[in-house]
Design an enzyme around this catalytic site. Structure first.
Site, PDB file in Angstrom:
ATOM      1  N   CYS A  42     115.992  47.582 -11.130  1.00  0.00           N
ATOM      2  CA  CYS A  42     115.530  48.131  -9.856  1.00  0.00           C
ATOM      3  C   CYS A  42     115.143  49.568 -10.154  1.00  0.00           C
ATOM      4  CB  CYS A  42     116.645  48.081  -8.809  1.00  0.00           C
ATOM      5  SG  CYS A  42     116.187  48.948  -7.283  1.00  0.00           S
ATOM      6  N   CYS A 102     116.001  52.050  -6.955  1.00  0.00           N
ATOM      7  CA  CYS A 102     117.384  52.362  -6.546  1.00  0.00           C
ATOM      8  C   CYS A 102     118.351  51.559  -7.411  1.00  0.00           C
ATOM      9  CB  CYS A 102     117.609  52.183  -5.048  1.00  0.00           C
ATOM     10  SG  CYS A 102     117.046  50.658  -4.276  1.00  0.00           S
ATOM     11  N   SER A 103     119.082  50.620  -6.813  1.00  0.00           N
ATOM     12  CA  SER A 103     120.108  49.926  -7.598  1.00  0.00           C
ATOM     13  C   SER A 103     120.267  48.487  -7.144  1.00  0.00           C
ATOM     14  CB  SER A 103     121.446  50.658  -7.451  1.00  0.00           C
ATOM     15  OG  SER A 103     121.820  50.690  -6.089  1.00  0.00           O
ATOM     16  N   CYS A 104     119.186  47.860  -6.658  1.00  0.00           N
ATOM     17  CA  CYS A 104     119.256  46.502  -6.113  1.00  0.00           C
ATOM     18  C   CYS A 104     119.803  45.537  -7.175  1.00  0.00           C
ATOM     19  CB  CYS A 104     117.882  46.059  -5.644  1.00  0.00           C
ATOM     20  SG  CYS A 104     117.269  47.096  -4.295  1.00  0.00           S
TER      21      CYS A 104
END
Lengths: 211, 219
Positions: free
Chosen positions: A111, A114-116
């Protein structure tokens, strides 16, 4: 901060950490006193992601897909529903797509924005997954990233990188290791590593677990 | 926004450093910041896209020098203050000084597992037809909104192929601004390595993003 492998000096990190600790404590007190949060609910959220939801869930999914061709077909067609059969669903896994590794194609998930990450099957993401080195380089130099993880793929293997820019969460189904004919799902699950389901690692071999 | 969060293709960060036997959290405050962030979604004062924007909407140098849970916590502070749930002086003293603002709901321990299991699906019903189908050639538009967007810079202006028609999903660019869900068709778009990174790039590398219809144009 101190675990982010950054290059700031440690005194700076230490004071930042202390300030953050104090601010988090202060905000939790205010939110609790105003009745917006219930501390018992916070404790339960933490316990859930520390103890219950983690990559063992995903390992069960992968092992079942290895052992049961009908399940594998359902997983590839509609992963959200197939994963739901095992009881895993919900937050950050509302729409899951399963990606099959083959000798010709290796899948890897990132991702960049972000941090999906697919929480119901893998738990919360490790620090490296959220870090700038991984997010920046996974899409531009995936072979270099795999080298950081200590492995290389043949040059003619396609590397297929999936940037999770929407609410679709991706789970890699690694190839079943050789020498595992007739293994139970439980035994197979012991070979499935978290990184093999992100695409930055391979499953363990029967030799690895025999040690 | 073209902020510090949009990292695809940025150089100079050095190698990825996996941590052996990494714990889920590295400090007690991380646990609390994580749980507070999840629990504070419950009152319904903001949505996930607003949260993401609150995290990325800061100077890149700041974004890049914070740990991930520091970013989450800073965004939470920003949002509770913006919505008048908490005042600055309350954070300073660490106690409530004003009457609480009425909110729709609060997360109770009895609801935690149910709420997590339900999650927040973003697919919506539609009678519209998707403009693109599998195999169509498309180009990601060159857009540079100062607001939240999920079209990363490294694919803007690049040509790719529709690999999958995913469904009809909430449009974050709109939802993040409180302008409604405005759902659109969502696609997986695949790009060849050399199209993204130029001549000499490994042709066996393919990269995809999930892109809403309004990010794309036919080629």
């Amino acid at each position: 901060m101190a675990h982010d492998h950054d290059h700031h000096d440690h005194h700076h990190d230490h004071s930042e950490l202390t300030e953050t600790q104090l601010r988090v404590r202060a905000l939790e007190s205010v939110l609790t006193e105003k009745g917006y949060v219930d501390p018992a609910a916070l404790d339960l959220l933490i316990e859930t992601y520390e103890k219950k939801v983690g990559p063992r869930n995903g390992a069960r999914v992968v092992a079942k897909a290895w052992a049961d061709p009908a399940y594998r077909a359902r997983l590839v067609k509609d992963a959200t529903t197939a994963i739901g059969e095992l009881g895993y669903a919900g937050r950050q896994g509302e729409h899951i797509v399963a990606l099959e590794n083959t000798p010709q194609r290796h899948n890897m998930v990132v991702c960049t924005l972000c941090s999906c990450y697919p929480w119901p099957v893998l738990g919360l993401p490790p620090v490296w997954y959220k870090s700038a080195p991984y997010r920046s380089r996974a899409v531009a130099d995936p072979r270099g990233v795999l080298a950081d993880f200590g492995f290389a793929l043949p040059k003619d293997t396609e590397i297929r990188v999936w940037d999770s820019t929407a609410e679709i969460r991706y789970l890699v189904i690694p190839m079943r290791p050789a020498g595992t004919d007739g293994w139970s799902e439980e035994r197979l699950a012991s070979l499935v590593t978290r990184d093999s389901m992100i695409g930055t690692g391979l499953p363990k071999s029967p030799k690895d677990v025999a040690k | 926004m073209n902020g510090g969060q949009d990292l695809g293709g940025v150089q100079g960060f050095g190698p990825v450093e996996p941590e052996p036997n990494e714990p889920v959290f590295h400090a007690d405050w991380e646990k609390r910041a994580f749980a507070l962030t999840l629990a504070m979604a419950m009152p319904g004062e903001w949505n996930i896209d607003m949260s993401r924007f609150a995290r990325e909407n800061r100077p890149p140098v700041e974004y890049l020098s914070m740990s991930y849970y520091q970013i989450w916590f800073a965004a939470l502070e920003t949002m509770v203050k913006e919505r008048d749930l908490v005042a600055d002086d309350e954070i300073v003293v660490g106690h409530a000084l004003n009457a609480p603002k009425p909110v729709k709901r609060v997360l109770t321990p009895g609801d935690v597992l149910k709420v997590l299991h339900r999650g927040g699906p973003t697919e919506r019903d539609t009678n519209t037809q998707a403009a693109f189908k599998m195999g169509d050639k498309v180009r990601a538009k060159n857009i540079n909104p100062p607001t939240h967007t999920r079209l990363p810079r490294y694919v803007r202006g690049r040509a790719g192929t529709i690999e999958r028609v995913i469904g009809f999903h909430v449009f974050p660019d709109s939802n993040a601004q409180g302008a409604g869900e405005n759902p659109q068709w969502l696609y997986t778009v695949r790009f060849d390595g050399p199209e993204l990174w130029g001549e000499g790039t490994d042709p066996n590398v393919k990269v995809s993003v999930d892109a809403w219809e309004s990010y794309l144009e036919p080629t």
